[in-house]
Scaffold this motif. Sequence first.
Motif, PDB file in Angstrom:
ATOM      1  N   SER A  29       0.876  -1.101  -0.077  1.00  0.00           N
ATOM      2  CA  SER A  29      -0.052   0.102   0.067  1.00  0.00           C
ATOM      3  C   SER A  29       0.928   1.233   0.059  1.00  0.00           C
ATOM      4  N   ARG A  30       1.868   1.259   0.746  1.00  0.00           N
ATOM      5  CA  ARG A  30       2.961   2.472   0.785  1.00  0.00           C
ATOM      6  C   ARG A  30       3.541   2.767  -0.313  1.00  0.00           C
ATOM      7  N   ASP A  31       4.000   1.532  -0.943  1.00  0.00           N
ATOM      8  CA  ASP A  31       4.817   1.916  -2.274  1.00  0.00           C
ATOM      9  C   ASP A  31       4.072   2.152  -3.498  1.00  0.00           C
ATOM     10  N   VAL A  32       2.720   1.642  -3.492  1.00  0.00           N
ATOM     11  CA  VAL A  32       1.886   2.034  -4.619  1.00  0.00           C
ATOM     12  C   VAL A  32       1.134   3.552  -4.527  1.00  0.00           C
ATOM     13  N   THR A  33       0.997   3.713  -3.135  1.00  0.00           N
ATOM     14  CA  THR A  33       0.501   4.972  -2.862  1.00  0.00           C
ATOM     15  C   THR A  33       1.603   6.001  -3.068  1.00  0.00           C
ATOM     16  N   ASP A  34       2.668   6.076  -3.068  1.00  0.00           N
ATOM     17  CA  ASP A  34       3.609   7.121  -3.251  1.00  0.00           C
ATOM     18  C   ASP A  34       3.790   7.253  -4.812  1.00  0.00           C
ATOM     19  N   PHE A  35       3.616   6.084  -5.660  1.00  0.00           N
ATOM     20  CA  PHE A  35       3.397   6.369  -7.054  1.00  0.00           C
ATOM     21  C   PHE A  35       2.132   6.965  -7.475  1.00  0.00           C
ATOM     22  N   LEU A  36       0.904   6.744  -6.885  1.00  0.00           N
ATOM     23  CA  LEU A  36      -0.193   7.396  -7.354  1.00  0.00           C
ATOM     24  C   LEU A  36      -0.103   8.828  -6.805  1.00  0.00           C
ATOM     25  N   THR A  59      13.438   7.989  -9.848  1.00  0.00           N
ATOM     26  CA  THR A  59      14.565   9.033  -9.907  1.00  0.00           C
ATOM     27  C   THR A  59      14.265   9.905  -8.750  1.00  0.00           C
ATOM     28  N   PHE A  60      12.918  10.282  -8.764  1.00  0.00           N
ATOM     29  CA  PHE A  60      12.633  11.178  -7.510  1.00  0.00           C
ATOM     30  C   PHE A  60      12.532  10.569  -6.200  1.00  0.00           C
ATOM     31  N   LYS A  61      12.190   9.360  -6.353  1.00  0.00           N
ATOM     32  CA  LYS A  61      12.570   8.721  -5.084  1.00  0.00           C
ATOM     33  C   LYS A  61      13.810   8.533  -4.520  1.00  0.00           C
ATOM     34  N   VAL A  62      14.876   8.033  -5.441  1.00  0.00           N
ATOM     35  CA  VAL A  62      16.141   8.023  -5.140  1.00  0.00           C
ATOM     36  C   VAL A  62      16.755   9.428  -4.690  1.00  0.00           C
ATOM     37  N   GLU A  63      16.270  10.487  -5.171  1.00  0.00           N
ATOM     38  CA  GLU A  63      16.679  11.866  -4.714  1.00  0.00           C
ATOM     39  C   GLU A  63      16.394  12.440  -3.426  1.00  0.00           C
ATOM     40  N   GLN A  64      14.991  12.103  -3.372  1.00  0.00           N
ATOM     41  CA  GLN A  64      14.303  12.454  -1.856  1.00  0.00           C
ATOM     42  C   GLN A  64      14.252  11.487  -0.893  1.00  0.00           C
ATOM     43  N   GLY A  65      14.558  10.318  -1.079  1.00  0.00           N
ATOM     44  CA  GLY A  65      14.338   9.175  -0.079  1.00  0.00           C
ATOM     45  C   GLY A  65      15.621   8.573   0.163  1.00  0.00           C
ATOM     46  N   ARG A  66      16.592   9.002  -0.724  1.00  0.00           N
ATOM     47  CA  ARG A  66      17.915   8.121  -0.678  1.00  0.00           C
ATOM     48  C   ARG A  66      17.894   6.592  -0.508  1.00  0.00           C
ATOM     49  N   LEU A  67      16.975   6.028  -1.487  1.00  0.00           N
ATOM     50  CA  LEU A  67      16.550   4.599  -1.327  1.00  0.00           C
ATOM     51  C   LEU A  67      17.931   3.879  -1.974  1.00  0.00           C
ATOM     52  N   GLY A  68      17.878   2.461  -1.194  1.00  0.00           N
ATOM     53  CA  GLY A  68      19.149   1.767  -1.865  1.00  0.00           C
ATOM     54  C   GLY A  68      18.437   0.961  -3.183  1.00  0.00           C
TER      55      GLY A  68
END
Length: 309
Positions: A29-36, A59-68
């Motif tokens: 839910s969290r992952d898809v909600t982020d996208f929507l 790309t936005f998620k990497v820049e904002q969330g510093r995701l691995g």
Amino acid sequence: MDTVWHWLENWLISRRNQNQSIQTIQAYSRDVTDFLKFCEAKKLDIYAIETSDLREFLTFKVEQGRLGRSSLQRQLSAIRQFMKWVSENHLISQNITKDFQLKRHARPLPGLVDPETIIQILEQPAPKSEVQHQLWLRDKALLELLYSSGIRLSEVQGLTFKDIDFQRKLIRITGKGNKTRIVPFGESAKSAILAWLQIYQLWKGKFKPDDAVFISQHSGEALGVRQIEKRVKFQAQRAGVNVDLHPHLLRHCFASHLLSGSGDLRAVQEMLGHSNLSTTQIYTHLDFDRLASVYDQAHPRAQKVKADT
């Protein structure tokens, strides 16, 4: 976008109907909600989303969330499964996530798989085919035990029923140099092994104390190390996770996640069967910045001594 949120709600209900855990559904839910929400903010029409939009979101998620990379793969997997469900239910005509792949990088060092990704593999829906369902119950028990106890590939391959204490959730391991150690395992692993034992008896009948725990469906003999490696890799692929999963990586994840949660390096050393603490330090990829911070706060000789005045 109201229609899209309705789709998401129905998709999550379908996941619950497949008996997936609350934690897994919450992660989906969290992952898809982020996208929507990203699509909503960008005023993107769900019926006309393009590959470039998905790439921009990641790309936005990497820049904002510093995701691995593994976290990024997990989020992409959730979006891909949601869009697949939407497409299969004829709500959109084209699923742009179907062939979308992250750019390949050099293989990361072991230990970079986050707990959510491991859970996604362990709690994926069982196959509908009876044969594949039985194989999944065996493989799930194998995966749960590897991740729950951190034992080596050779150790799980040689595990026998007399080595398991179900009541106390302990296993006796004979490791390198014929050294014996006792390792705990979790409730999820216990439940998975007990479910597998029902299939074991269908395949082979009543088991003896010296019998191997994990056997081949065809021969009834102990699975070989290569067979175990192939099944571990196969189940990661079936879960839609783009991780080169293997038993040693699960051992590494066990150590890293346990150390992260407990901070007890000595306990991790004991469970891994390392005779030298330095081996554990290297193996678990300790967060030395975090350790340095702890040291600075706790050790009486960590701070610079003030000069006498």
